[in-house]
Design a protein around this motif. Structure first.
Motif, PDB file in Angstrom:
ATOM      1  N   ASP A  92      -9.691  -3.295 -14.873  1.00 50.28           N
ATOM      2  CA  ASP A  92     -10.041  -2.160 -14.042  1.00 50.28           C
ATOM      3  C   ASP A  92     -11.332  -2.403 -13.288  1.00 50.28           C
ATOM      4  N   LYS A  93     -11.195  -2.396 -11.966  1.00 48.21           N
ATOM      5  CA  LYS A  93     -12.397  -2.631 -11.176  1.00 48.21           C
ATOM      6  C   LYS A  93     -12.969  -1.331 -10.615  1.00 48.21           C
ATOM      7  N   ASN A  94     -12.270  -0.244 -10.895  1.00 53.67           N
ATOM      8  CA  ASN A  94     -12.706   0.999 -10.282  1.00 53.67           C
ATOM      9  C   ASN A  94     -13.584   1.836 -11.206  1.00 53.67           C
ATOM     10  N   GLY A  95     -13.612   1.468 -12.447  1.00 49.15           N
ATOM     11  CA  GLY A  95     -14.456   2.213 -13.380  1.00 49.15           C
ATOM     12  C   GLY A  95     -15.914   1.936 -13.056  1.00 49.15           C
ATOM     13  N   PHE A  96     -16.765   2.665 -13.610  1.00 49.98           N
ATOM     14  CA  PHE A  96     -18.196   2.402 -13.375  1.00 49.98           C
ATOM     15  C   PHE A  96     -19.002   3.035 -14.489  1.00 49.98           C
ATOM     16  N   LEU A 113       1.778   3.479  -8.761  1.00 48.56           N
ATOM     17  CA  LEU A 113       1.871   4.919  -8.982  1.00 48.56           C
ATOM     18  C   LEU A 113       0.914   5.403 -10.056  1.00 48.56           C
ATOM     19  N   TYR A 114       0.651   4.548 -11.032  1.00 49.82           N
ATOM     20  CA  TYR A 114      -0.227   4.989 -12.115  1.00 49.82           C
ATOM     21  C   TYR A 114      -1.583   4.326 -12.053  1.00 49.82           C
ATOM     22  N   GLY A 115      -1.885   3.712 -10.976  1.00 47.81           N
ATOM     23  CA  GLY A 115      -3.192   3.086 -10.833  1.00 47.81           C
ATOM     24  C   GLY A 115      -3.207   1.699 -11.448  1.00 47.81           C
ATOM     25  N   GLU A 116      -4.317   1.009 -11.242  1.00 41.67           N
ATOM     26  CA  GLU A 116      -4.437  -0.354 -11.750  1.00 41.67           C
ATOM     27  C   GLU A 116      -4.400  -0.337 -13.266  1.00 41.67           C
ATOM     28  N   ASP A 117      -4.042  -1.449 -13.797  1.00 39.26           N
ATOM     29  CA  ASP A 117      -4.054  -1.605 -15.239  1.00 39.26           C
ATOM     30  C   ASP A 117      -5.479  -1.378 -15.752  1.00 39.26           C
ATOM     31  N   ARG A 118      -5.586  -0.645 -16.848  1.00 42.25           N
ATOM     32  CA  ARG A 118      -6.919  -0.372 -17.373  1.00 42.25           C
ATOM     33  C   ARG A 118      -7.713  -1.650 -17.676  1.00 42.25           C
ATOM     34  N   GLU A 134      -8.147   1.917   5.677  1.00 46.27           N
ATOM     35  CA  GLU A 134      -6.734   1.574   5.783  1.00 46.27           C
ATOM     36  C   GLU A 134      -5.970   2.705   6.494  1.00 46.27           C
ATOM     37  N   ARG A 154      -3.900   8.051  -2.609  1.00 41.98           N
ATOM     38  CA  ARG A 154      -3.800   6.905  -3.508  1.00 41.98           C
ATOM     39  C   ARG A 154      -4.377   7.281  -4.845  1.00 41.98           C
ATOM     40  N   HIS A 155      -3.798   6.663  -5.808  1.00 42.04           N
ATOM     41  CA  HIS A 155      -4.080   6.943  -7.192  1.00 42.04           C
ATOM     42  C   HIS A 155      -4.912   5.800  -7.761  1.00 42.04           C
ATOM     43  N   ILE A 156      -6.064   6.102  -8.352  1.00 44.25           N
ATOM     44  CA  ILE A 156      -6.771   4.997  -9.017  1.00 44.25           C
ATOM     45  C   ILE A 156      -7.273   5.420 -10.387  1.00 44.25           C
ATOM     46  N   ASN A 157      -7.456   4.440 -11.212  1.00 43.94           N
ATOM     47  CA  ASN A 157      -7.982   4.713 -12.547  1.00 43.94           C
ATOM     48  C   ASN A 157      -9.487   4.501 -12.571  1.00 43.94           C
ATOM     49  N   VAL A 158     -10.169   5.336 -13.328  1.00 44.97           N
ATOM     50  CA  VAL A 158     -11.612   5.183 -13.483  1.00 44.97           C
ATOM     51  C   VAL A 158     -11.923   5.303 -14.960  1.00 44.97           C
ATOM     52  N   SER A 159     -13.151   5.042 -15.315  1.00 44.13           N
ATOM     53  CA  SER A 159     -13.453   5.124 -16.746  1.00 44.13           C
ATOM     54  C   SER A 159     -13.462   6.585 -17.188  1.00 44.13           C
ATOM     55  N   ASN A 194       0.785  -1.221   0.000  1.00 41.18           N
ATOM     56  CA  ASN A 194       0.000   0.000   0.000  1.00 41.18           C
ATOM     57  C   ASN A 194       0.822   1.279   0.000  1.00 41.18           C
TER      58      ASN A 194
END
Lengths: 356, 356
Positions: free
Chosen positions: A352-356, A344-349, B222, B162-167, A102
């Motif tokens: 991607d589980k953070n999109g919505f 550092l650049y976020g999860e791989d596109r 966290e 924290r850095h995350i990717n989104v759509s 983390n």
DNA sequence: GTTAGCACTCATTCTCTCCGAGTGCTAACA
DNA sequence: TGTTAGCACTCGGAGAGAATGAGTGCTAAC
């Protein structure tokens, strides 16, 4: 003068024996343990030649030979064959790195532990840093009355923040408008672009917040400046497992060198010069450091994205298993780039589980 | 059984001589160097008593006496007189800490360097951490299309991000509204307050962003969770300056213990138990750690604000100059609280240059 | 060109002795 | 009765040889 095949074979045998035993190796042993089809006497002659040519040293008359730095250099450049890690080693390494990290600091210190555990030598891990970065974003937020947080994001993906106090009568809207203003004015700039003229314009546009702007801009510049490559050292005491450090004074000299991070990071900087391959090996005095005269430095360079760079490596006795160290470092190096990229650049596109 | 004044004086003389010479001290030396008005023979008798009572040990028949752990303990509790640092020492210490620090990690590592330089022993510095903190603020910001930064501030003043990717189709307004919403919903909560019921409400209110909210809330939790007290060790090699570590095996045992941060931080945790004063001294086996059997641990606890706590300390041979170590640690400890306070909670309001 | 043999070197290990710092005990002293 | 001088005894450590043995270089024979 070229080395004959026979000399090469003998040199290799000597170096490899010495690597594994740490004892000066004698002609008799080579004749017995390696199938060269030669008698001890013949090998003795060749050894005398190799010594004359500078590839071998003799601690004293009645001891065997040990490789000189030139000998190691030749071994590393021309004799060493690649060592392949076994599937077991690989998968256990992979597994040990396959966990959720983390914080950056955690990754770095864990990786240095892993390297030192795998190689049994002191490990070095540099934090990734950018040579020259541009501002991707700067934002301020009012945490509570009188307390503002500045957040700076550079194009290298590095995020830093600073906390400052302001007078109580500054409210959410003021902060937001300054934030918005600075963000549009500064985004995309590198440190060099902060010319006096440009700053003047900014200060004029928001003259009443001059002092505040100054603090923010100072901080932004600090973040864009050449960030030093901070370095972690793990398993330093591992060096004591090697017979060349039985002598407490040698041990102390080496360990107190290693203890100071700046020493190590200077050495790393030097070691990178003029090296284009990804792995650099510096043997003994090649490191340019007196305290390292009996040790070698093996360093791999990694990149995260195209801006961030760093190095990982180990320090071991000159008599180390270079082949094994090199392959281990390569493997860890690759995995580290992956981990840091994700972090550092976020999860791989793709997944991607953070999109919505 | 109480110690007579004479026995106390002799015990003190022995311990102090041993601290400064590291050699077993004999009756003759005490008689000669300390003005006790007693002959060697008398002192010999007293020493025999002190040994019988457990305050002294004898390495072998024909050597002098050395303090036992019980002896050191008695010395530290009852005999040791406070050592005052000279004005020179104090001002040079102050000066070395009076510089601008910009990152927490830098403070910690610099302070550990300073401690080890001043005391000549390995130094330990714990990062400040909160036992239980509440959320002061959580914000999200869109760094660029598809890329969101979450920033969490706790009431202990700790900021993490924290850095995350989104759509890609999430824009500034959406992020802002979620940010606003979460901020009002969560601010002031501790980890325990994140009940299933409350979370349910939040998810329902912004059902379409469920996945995203989940990531944010996980991260917030966290940050609020018990942060481990990460620990830095500086100048570990200093231990080798002490004759008790001439033996390479002892040195290796100790250094490899120290090398693993978790060992040190566990030991620190133990050492804090049941101690209410600010300085804790654990002598040899009192540390509860086999590798520390020949060393003592001296620890001072600092606080930043009323939430953040941490420790600084040193590890030295049992035969260390406790008085001097204690005063140095106290001084550094105070200064460190100051520095960290300024850093984490902003400049002091009084000389506030950021207001406008 | 290769090898066997031999004299020589020298770090290491061991054994033995000596030395001295320190103790414990006893007997004398205040 | 507490203190001290004196003396025999202990025991680790330093130092001096002597023995060991791994290894070399050289020479002469194959």
């Amino acid at each position: 003068m070229e080395l004959s095949d026979r000399k090469r074979a003998i040199l290799q045998a000597i170096i490899e024996d010495y690597i594994s035993t740490a004892e000066p190796v004698g002609s008799r042993n080579i004749a017995k343990n390696h199938d060269l089809g030669l008698s001890a006497a013949t090998i003795r002659n060749e050894m005398a030649d190799l010594e004359e040519m500078g590839y071998l040293d003799k601690p004293h008359t009645s001891a065997g030979r040990i490789p000189s730095e030139m000998g190691y250099r030749f071994y590393v450049d021309s004799l060493m064959h690649r060592y392949s890690l076994t599937m077991d080693e690989i998968s256990s390494l992979q597994r040990s790195m396959d966990r959720k990290y983390n914080q950056l600091e955690n990754v770095i210190s864990e990786i240095s532990d892993i390297i030192s555990k795998v190689t049994n030598y002191p490990a070095i891990v540099e934090l990734p840093a950018a040579q020259k970065s541009r501002l991707r974003n700067v934002r301020m937020m009012l945490i509570e009355k009188g307390s503002v947080l500045i957040v700076v994001v550079t194009d290298a993906g590095v995020v830093r923040n600073r906390h400052i106090n302001v007078s109580d009568n500054i409210d959410y809207e003021v902060i937001d408008s300054i934030s918005e203003f600075l963000s549009t004015q500064l985004t995309g700039l590198a440190a060099d672009d902060f010319t006096a003229a440009r700053l003047m314009l900014i200060y004029e546009a928001m003259a009443q917040y001059g002092e505040f702007l100054k603090v923010v801009i100072e901080f932004v510049l600090e973040c864009l400046g050449n960030s030093e490559n901070r370095v972690y050292i793990g398993g330093a005491s591992n060096i004591l497992n090697n017979p060349e450090f039985e002598n407490i004074d040698r041990a102390r000299e080496f360990l107190s060198f290693i203890d100071r991070r700046e020493n190590v990071s200077n050495m790393l900087r030097l070691s990178g010069e003029g090296v284009d391959e990804s792995i650099s090996i510096k043997i003994g005095s090649e490191t340019g450091v007196e305290a390292m005269r009996d040790t070698s430095l093996v360093v791999a360079s990694y990149s995260v994205g195209d801006k961030l760079h760093g190095k990982i490596g180990i320090i071991g006795p000159k008599r180390m298993d270079y082949a094994r160290v090199v392959s281990s470092l390569e493997l860890i190096n690759g995995k580290l780039s992956e981990i840091l990229g994700r972090m550092l650049y976020g999860e791989d596109r793709k997944d991607d589980k953070n999109g919505f």
